[in-house]
Design an enzyme around this catalytic site. Structure first.
Site, short mmCIF file in Angstrom:
data_model
loop_
_atom_site.label_atom_id
_atom_site.label_comp_id
_atom_site.label_asym_id
_atom_site.label_seq_id
_atom_site.Cartn_x
_atom_site.Cartn_y
_atom_site.Cartn_z
N TYR A 174 1.09 -1.20 0.09
CA TYR A 174 -0.04 0.09 0.06
C TYR A 174 0.91 1.24 -0.05
CZ TYR A 174 0.83 1.00 5.03
OH TYR A 174 1.23 1.10 6.27
N ARG A 213 7.97 3.94 -4.91
CA ARG A 213 8.01 3.18 -3.83
C ARG A 213 7.06 2.01 -4.01
NH1 ARG A 213 7.83 5.45 2.29
NH2 ARG A 213 5.39 5.44 1.76
N ARG A 218 -7.39 -20.80 -1.98
CA ARG A 218 -6.43 -20.42 -0.92
C ARG A 218 -5.51 -21.44 -0.98
NH1 ARG A 218 -5.15 -21.91 4.15
NH2 ARG A 218 -4.16 -20.21 5.61
N LYS A 258 6.36 -1.96 1.86
CA LYS A 258 5.29 -1.31 2.69
C LYS A 258 4.20 -2.28 2.36
CE LYS A 258 3.11 3.13 3.27
NZ LYS A 258 3.10 3.01 4.62
N GLU A 308 11.65 2.34 14.19
CA GLU A 308 10.88 3.61 13.97
C GLU A 308 9.54 3.84 14.75
OE1 GLU A 308 9.53 2.87 9.70
OE2 GLU A 308 9.73 0.90 10.23
N LEU A 313 10.92 1.46 7.16
CA LEU A 313 10.22 1.81 5.85
C LEU A 313 11.07 3.09 5.52
CD1 LEU A 313 7.95 1.34 3.94
CD2 LEU A 313 7.16 3.28 5.12
N1 PDD Z 1 2.90 5.09 7.35
N2 PDD Z 1 7.45 3.98 8.94
C1 PDD Z 1 6.37 3.11 8.88
C2 PDD Z 1 6.26 1.98 9.72
C3 PDD Z 1 5.06 3.74 8.17
O1 PDD Z 1 4.05 2.91 8.29
C4 PDD Z 1 5.26 5.16 7.65
C5 PDD Z 1 4.05 5.58 6.95
C6 PDD Z 1 6.46 5.70 7.73
C7 PDD Z 1 6.46 7.17 7.04
O2 PDD Z 1 6.54 6.86 5.61
P1 PDD Z 1 6.11 8.26 4.59
O3 PDD Z 1 6.82 9.40 4.88
O4 PDD Z 1 6.31 7.71 3.25
O5 PDD Z 1 4.64 8.13 5.03
C8 PDD Z 1 7.52 5.29 8.34
C9 PDD Z 1 1.79 5.50 6.33
C10 PDD Z 1 1.30 6.97 6.65
C11 PDD Z 1 0.25 4.67 7.16
O6 PDD Z 1 0.65 3.47 7.37
O7 PDD Z 1 -0.64 5.06 7.31
#
Ligand code: PDD
Length: 281
Positions: free
Chosen positions: A33, A52, A100, A147, A179, A203
């Site tokens: 996503y 990405r 499945r 992601k 993170e 990420l």
């Molecule tokens: N999350 N680290 C993780 C684990 C994340 O899920 C996200 C983003 C980030 C920041 O990435 P970016 O700057 O590209 O949004 C770092 C999104 C916003 C979410 O899951 O809603």
């Protein structure tokens, strides 16, 4: 008013949207996503989000159902149909529906869904007051650079934070912060900004990249390296970045109060600069 959402080539109202119970996103979290922010009706940093997405797809040998150019066209059409001024656009691609079976299906068509969410990103109380975070063990898999929609660990982390009266959780592995549950994490000590270096452990945030560019432009000092919770407790300030927060100051980490409980100066400066830059584009 019912939103218009996108499902596999169609724009439909959200109550008409259908995805198969055999979809591998539902059965195996076999999907990826992206979340792009929307300011003044425009997608922010969208090219980087799509790059990405393509990388995540390639890493999982998942074919995107169409080119990233065509995906962007559909994103823009969705934005227009919903007339969103400020908020986020969520996009998900899964390996599609098939009987499945764990291995990749040979003939499944990947699914692509998208929806928008209205949200105050600029005038958010969290940005004004700062957030409290707790530390929890990072129990995620080893490829956090992809992601994926496999988000149960962040869900549990965020819920633990809510139950502890905090806003979010910082994930800790082998004594070091990886993170935030859905954002990248930073501390500031003696004017130096410290954030974990890029690897499979985190990420590669699109907002992180944009903010680090601003850090460089401003001549601020940066160290990209792992930091411990002890360093976090003793930091002068702390903040997180993501597409939906931009930069949010952190004012409490576990029991340690940061910058007298008020958002830190460097955090707020970077937030202001990020928003200015995003509005320019
Ligand atoms: N999350 N680290 C993780 C684990 C994340 O899920 C996200 C983003 C980030 C920041 O990435 P970016 O700057 O590209 O949004 C770092 C999104 C916003 C979410 O899951 O809603």
């Amino acid at each position: 008013m019912s939103r218009i959402v996108y499902v596999n080539g169609d724009f439909v109202t959200e109550d008409e949207a259908k995805i198969s119970v055999f979809d591998r996103g539902f059965l195996f979290a076999d999907g990826i996503y992206e979340v792009s922010s929307i300011l003044e009706g425009r997608l922010i940093d969208n090219a980087a989000h799509l790059a990405r997405l393509k990388r995540s797809a390639d890493e999982l040998k998942l074919d995107l159902p169409m080119s990233t150019d065509d995906i962007e066209k559909a994103m823009l059409e969705l934005l227009e149909k919903n007339g969103v001024h400020e908020g986020a656009l969520y996009l998900q691609v899964t390996r599609g529906a098939a009987d499945r079976d764990f291995g990749f299906p040979v003939d499944a068509k990947p699914s692509l869904v998208m929806f928008t969410q209205e949200k105050n990103l600029i005038n958010s109380p969290a940005a004004e007051k700062g957030i409290a975070v707790i530390s929890v063990d990072d129990i995620r898999w080893g490829r956090r650079d992809i992601k994926t929609v496999q988000l149960l660990a962040p869900v549990l982390a965020k819920q633990a934070a809510v139950e502890a009266g905090a806003n979010d959780a910082w994930l800790v592995e082998e004594g070091f912060v990886t993170e935030g549950s859905s954002n990248n994490a930073y501390i500031v000590k003696d004017g130096v900004i410290i954030t974990r270096h890029l690897s499979n452990s985190i990420l590669h945030g699109i907002t992180r990249a944009a903010v680090l560019k601003l850090v460089e432009q401003e001549g601020l000092k940066l160290e990209e390296r792992p930091f411990t919770m002890q360093e976090a407790y003793e930091a002068d300030e702390a903040f997180v970045t993501s597409a939906t927060t931009f930069v949010w100051p952190v004012v409490k980490i576990d029991d340690a109060v940061m910058s007298n409980g008020a958002p830190g100066e460097i955090s707020m400066k970077l937030r202001k600069l990020y928003i200015e830059e995003a509005l320019k584009r």
